[in-house]
Design an enzyme around this catalytic site. Structure first.
Site, short mmCIF file in Angstrom:
data_model
loop_
_atom_site.label_atom_id
_atom_site.label_comp_id
_atom_site.label_asym_id
_atom_site.label_seq_id
_atom_site.Cartn_x
_atom_site.Cartn_y
_atom_site.Cartn_z
N GLU A 410 49.01 -0.58 20.62
CA GLU A 410 49.32 -1.69 21.04
C GLU A 410 50.76 -1.72 20.10
O GLU A 410 51.15 -3.24 20.32
CB GLU A 410 48.40 -2.87 21.32
CG GLU A 410 47.18 -2.46 21.72
CD GLU A 410 46.77 -3.04 22.68
OE1 GLU A 410 48.15 -2.84 24.04
OE2 GLU A 410 46.15 -2.26 23.11
C1 LIG Z 1 43.85 6.57 17.62
C2 LIG Z 1 45.10 5.74 17.78
C3 LIG Z 1 45.04 5.35 19.72
C4 LIG Z 1 46.22 5.25 20.67
N1 LIG Z 1 46.08 5.22 21.99
C5 LIG Z 1 46.74 5.18 22.88
C6 LIG Z 1 46.68 5.57 23.83
O1 LIG Z 1 45.42 4.79 24.71
N2 LIG Z 1 47.92 5.34 25.10
C7 LIG Z 1 48.77 5.36 24.47
O2 LIG Z 1 50.19 5.75 24.96
N3 LIG Z 1 49.27 5.40 23.07
C8 LIG Z 1 47.79 5.14 22.34
N4 LIG Z 1 47.94 5.03 21.02
C9 LIG Z 1 49.89 5.67 19.95
C10 LIG Z 1 49.90 4.17 19.86
O3 LIG Z 1 49.86 3.15 20.75
C11 LIG Z 1 51.65 4.14 18.51
O4 LIG Z 1 51.09 5.35 17.22
C12 LIG Z 1 51.87 3.44 18.10
O5 LIG Z 1 53.15 2.88 19.25
C13 LIG Z 1 53.18 4.05 17.25
O6 LIG Z 1 53.79 4.79 17.56
P1 LIG Z 1 53.93 5.99 16.44
O7 LIG Z 1 52.89 6.50 16.30
O8 LIG Z 1 55.54 7.47 17.51
O9 LIG Z 1 54.68 5.74 15.63
P2 LIG Z 1 56.60 5.45 15.45
O10 LIG Z 1 57.09 4.73 16.60
O11 LIG Z 1 57.17 6.75 14.70
O12 LIG Z 1 56.62 4.89 14.05
C14 LIG Z 1 56.75 4.86 12.66
C15 LIG Z 1 56.64 3.81 11.53
O13 LIG Z 1 58.20 3.12 11.74
C16 LIG Z 1 58.34 2.11 12.49
N5 LIG Z 1 59.13 1.02 13.68
C17 LIG Z 1 59.11 2.04 15.15
N6 LIG Z 1 60.71 2.08 14.97
C18 LIG Z 1 60.67 0.74 14.75
C19 LIG Z 1 61.76 -0.46 14.93
N7 LIG Z 1 62.58 -0.38 16.70
N8 LIG Z 1 62.54 -0.93 13.68
C20 LIG Z 1 61.11 -1.22 12.93
N9 LIG Z 1 60.47 -0.59 12.36
C21 LIG Z 1 60.14 0.53 13.62
C22 LIG Z 1 56.63 1.92 12.75
O14 LIG Z 1 56.25 0.30 12.78
C23 LIG Z 1 56.40 2.40 12.27
O15 LIG Z 1 55.19 1.51 10.70
C24 LIG Z 1 47.03 5.88 20.24
C25 LIG Z 1 47.67 6.34 18.51
C26 LIG Z 1 46.83 5.70 17.66
C27 LIG Z 1 46.74 6.58 15.77
#
Ligand SMILES: Cc1cc2nc3c(=O)[nH]c(=O)nc-3n(C[C@H](O)[C@H](O)[C@H](O)COP(=O)(O)OP(=O)(O)OC[C@H]3O[C@@H](n4cnc5c(N)ncnc54)[C@H](O)[C@@H]3O)c2cc1C
Length: 603
Positions: A410
């Site tokens: 979220e």
């Molecule tokens: C168990 C699970 C269930 C999920 N369910 C769903 C689902 O039903 N539908 C769906 O669409 N998604 C889902 N997700 C995805 C989830 O919403 C994302 O994992 C999340 O939004 C973070 O994206 P990412 O994993 O690519 O991390 P990244 O975006 O790569 O982030 C990695 C790190 O970098 C930081 N970061 C990234 N951008 C910035 C910025 N601009 N400034 C500062 N820090 C930053 C983040 O805070 C984090 O600490 C799920 C994830 C998990 C693990």
């Protein structure tokens, strides 16, 4: 709309920072109607019977069990609380939907994730943005649990940067379908859902577009294996591949290019409901930890008698109490705002969208604060259980693992922290919240001579409320001068934004706890609220410490010379206690009450 709603001065989102909220104007868990209390009881019974009694099955990756239990929830109507009656739902208000999200979260993060993904991001985009035909076709089935929903936004290369997805939607030559091709990952409920909300890009559009896609493997849809996760073991999480998946044009959600807005608005609702879904999880952990501490004997005494354990129990209960207070305060603001918009002639759909959007700042604040509290509470829960807490045979271990995800999905907590401040600054620029006027007053105050009068703090919370008003000045001082210095470039100064955000979060949470207790002390008496008074004071004490730390960090990093000295003096003045609370006595008082009740009993 009730007279109560019209007569109340309902603050706009973010205005809590610059306008005083009276305790009578906030909604508390003690204000639940009889109907809401019954709904809470039946949700709790469902959790005890269907979830708590089988928590081990959730740990054994029994995905089928999650699906079966979701169906049972559907039979009981628990999936339809937020759905309007015209589409087969119960059409209950926002507070009631929060209640169900809250109390259903008590036993397993796997189930509450499945529940949240289905009822929230899996269903809401259709109820909020769907056409009549789309709503009639999909929503009743989703509300009853005949069908389940999932939300496909994230991609391998598009996580936090959600609008950067590469999934494509190409219109067929006959203009009747879009062919969707792309890879989605981390999709909750993927393994058993019937409908996906899919976000894809048409041509080189700046923004993505939303589609309703039925799950039909013969239509180019395939899945990866179940992800091997740290927690929420029975929540189905898979990659979903779309390969020329034919989607009728009438399944486009809203208009072309409006997908990012849909995704973000769905997440606003999702964020506050995620906060709710971290509440009962905390209460049950506190209760289990207290029961254990009452029974576990070391050095010939139950460990609850040790100050070290009391401090943990008191902190856990205090955070949970503040979290409840802030969550239901914001939920009712949203419900009232929806009612006002409906009274002004908006459709329920428009009213709900705008109502939630109005409080997007509070939704982000809650998402961050409550997800971090459930993490620390489960961590301390393990500590209270000692070695047994580390054993997979006790529910502490899985609760701790399950809690971890709440800081990631979220929108990560980093993103939400920055959103909270960023949205507030934008609202100020648009003139929706007057930050400039109050910030200038604070700047003037800093130049003036401080008053040395000792105020009369004899009335309940008079000193605490005075401190709260001053903490708001700290935020205005720090954020105001940062905006002045960096202007639109502020968003590139992330560490500064994070400090400001932490100050903002602490103010909202502390104020919510104090106002709830003040309201209850007025109607039930101060003796009746003795522990809640102690919790409110303890929460504020910790909040003040955080504000000092974060405020100082910000000031010494971006201000220099005289400006820095003046702001540091302001920080000292604005965070000053005349009567320091006895923190150990407060914690002991709180822990003794929780111990005597053998659990958390403040909801
Ligand atoms: C168990 C699970 C269930 C999920 N369910 C769903 C689902 O039903 N539908 C769906 O669409 N998604 C889902 N997700 C995805 C989830 O919403 C994302 O994992 C999340 O939004 C973070 O994206 P990412 O994993 O690519 O991390 P990244 O975006 O790569 O982030 C990695 C790190 O970098 C930081 N970061 C990234 N951008 C910035 C910025 N601009 N400034 C500062 N820090 C930053 C983040 O805070 C984090 O600490 C799920 C994830 C998990 C693990």
């Amino acid at each position: 709309m009730s007279t109560e709603t019209t007569n109340k001065d309902i603050l706009r989102g973010g205005q809590f920072l610059v306008k005083e909220t009276k305790c009578e104007d906030i909604f508390t868990l003690e204000d639940l109607s009889e109907e809401q209390k019954m709904m809470r009881e039946s949700t709790k019974e469902f959790v005890d019977r269907e979830l708590w009694a089988h928590w081990e099955r959730f740990e054994k990756k029994d995905y089928a069990f999650t699906e079966e239990t979701m169906r049972k929830a559907g039979e009981l109507g628990l999936l339809s609380v937020a759905v309007p009656e015209s589409y087969g739902g119960m059409g209950m208000g926002f507070v009631s939907t929060m209640l169900v999200c809250d109390y259903i979260s008590g036993a397993s993060g796997s189930f509450s994730t499945a529940f949240g993904a289905h009822t929230g991001i899996g269903t809401m985009p259709i109820t909020l943005y769907g056409t009549e035909d789309q709503k009639n076709k999909y929503v009743p089935r989703l509300a009853s649990g005949e069908w389940f929903g999932a939300y496909c936004l994230t991609e391998p290369g598009a996580g936090s940067d959600a609008n950067s997805g590469k999934t494509k939607a190409v219109l067929t030559e006959d203009g009747k379908y879009y062919n969707i091709t792309g890879q989605k990952m981390w999709i909750s409920n993927a393994g058993f859902c019937n409908v996906f909300i899919v976000f894809a890009r048409i041509e080189d559009d700046k923004n993505i577009t939303g589609f309703i896609v039925e799950n039909d493997p013969s239509n180019g849809i395939s899945m990866g294996e179940e992800e091997k996760k740290l927690g929420i073991h029975s929540s189905s999480t898979r990659q979903v591949f779309f390969n020329d998946t034919k989607v009728p044009v009438e399944n486009m959600l809203s208009t072309r290019g409006n997908g990012f807005k849909i995704a973000m608005n769905a997440l606003n609702v999702g964020r506050i409901k995620l906060a709710a879904a971290c509440l009962e999880a905390q209460r049950r952990v506190i209760t289990e930890a207290t029961k254990y501490a009452n029974e576990r004997v070391q050095f010939k005494t139950p460990i609850i008698n040790f100050g070290a354990i009391k401090a943990k129990i008191a902190n856990m209960a205090t955070n949970c109490y503040a979290d409840e207070s802030a969550s239901y305060r914001a939920a009712k603001n949203i419900e009232d705002r929806i009612a006002i918009r409906e009274a002004e002639g908006n459709s329920h759909q428009e009213a709900e969208l705008k109502g939630v959007e109005e409080y997007a700042i509070e939704c982000s604040i809650l998402k961050v604060a409550v997800s971090e509290d459930v993490q620390s509470t489960t961590d301390e829960g393990i500590q209270i259980f000692g070695g047994m807490g580390f054993s997979a045979d006790t529910p502490m271990e899985s609760a701790w693992r399950d809690a971890r995800i709440a800081r990631i999905y979220e929108g990560t907590n980093e993103i939400n922290r920055m959103l909270a401040v960023g949205m507030l600054v934008k609202k100020a620029m648009k003139g929706h919240v007057d930050l400039l006027g109050p910030a200038m007053k604070v700047a003037d105050e800093l130049m003036g001579i401080p008053s040395f009068d000792v105020p009369d703090y004899s009335e309940l919370f008079s000193e605490e409320k005075d401190i709260l008003a001053r903490l708001k000045k700290v935020f205005l001082m720090v954020a105001g001068s940062a905006v002045q210095k960096f202007g639109p470039e502020l968003e590139n100064h992330q560490q500064l934004m994070l400090s400001a955000s932490d100050i903002l979060i602490e103010i909202y949470m502390a104020e919510s706890a104090i106002l709830r207790t003040e309201k209850n002390a007025k109607r039930f008496g101060e003796d009746h609220q003795a522990t809640q008074i102690a919790m409110s004071k303890l929460y504020l004490y910790t909040a003040v410490d955080i504000v000092i730390q974060k405020g100082k960090e910000a000031i010494v990093s971006f201000a220099e010379g005289d400006e820095q000295r003046m702001m540091l003096m302001g920080l000292k003045r604005f965070t000053k206690y005349t009567n320091q609370p006895n923190v150990v006595a407060l914690r002991t008082q709180i822990a003794d009450k929780v111990a005597a009740d053998n659990g958390y009993t403040f909801d």
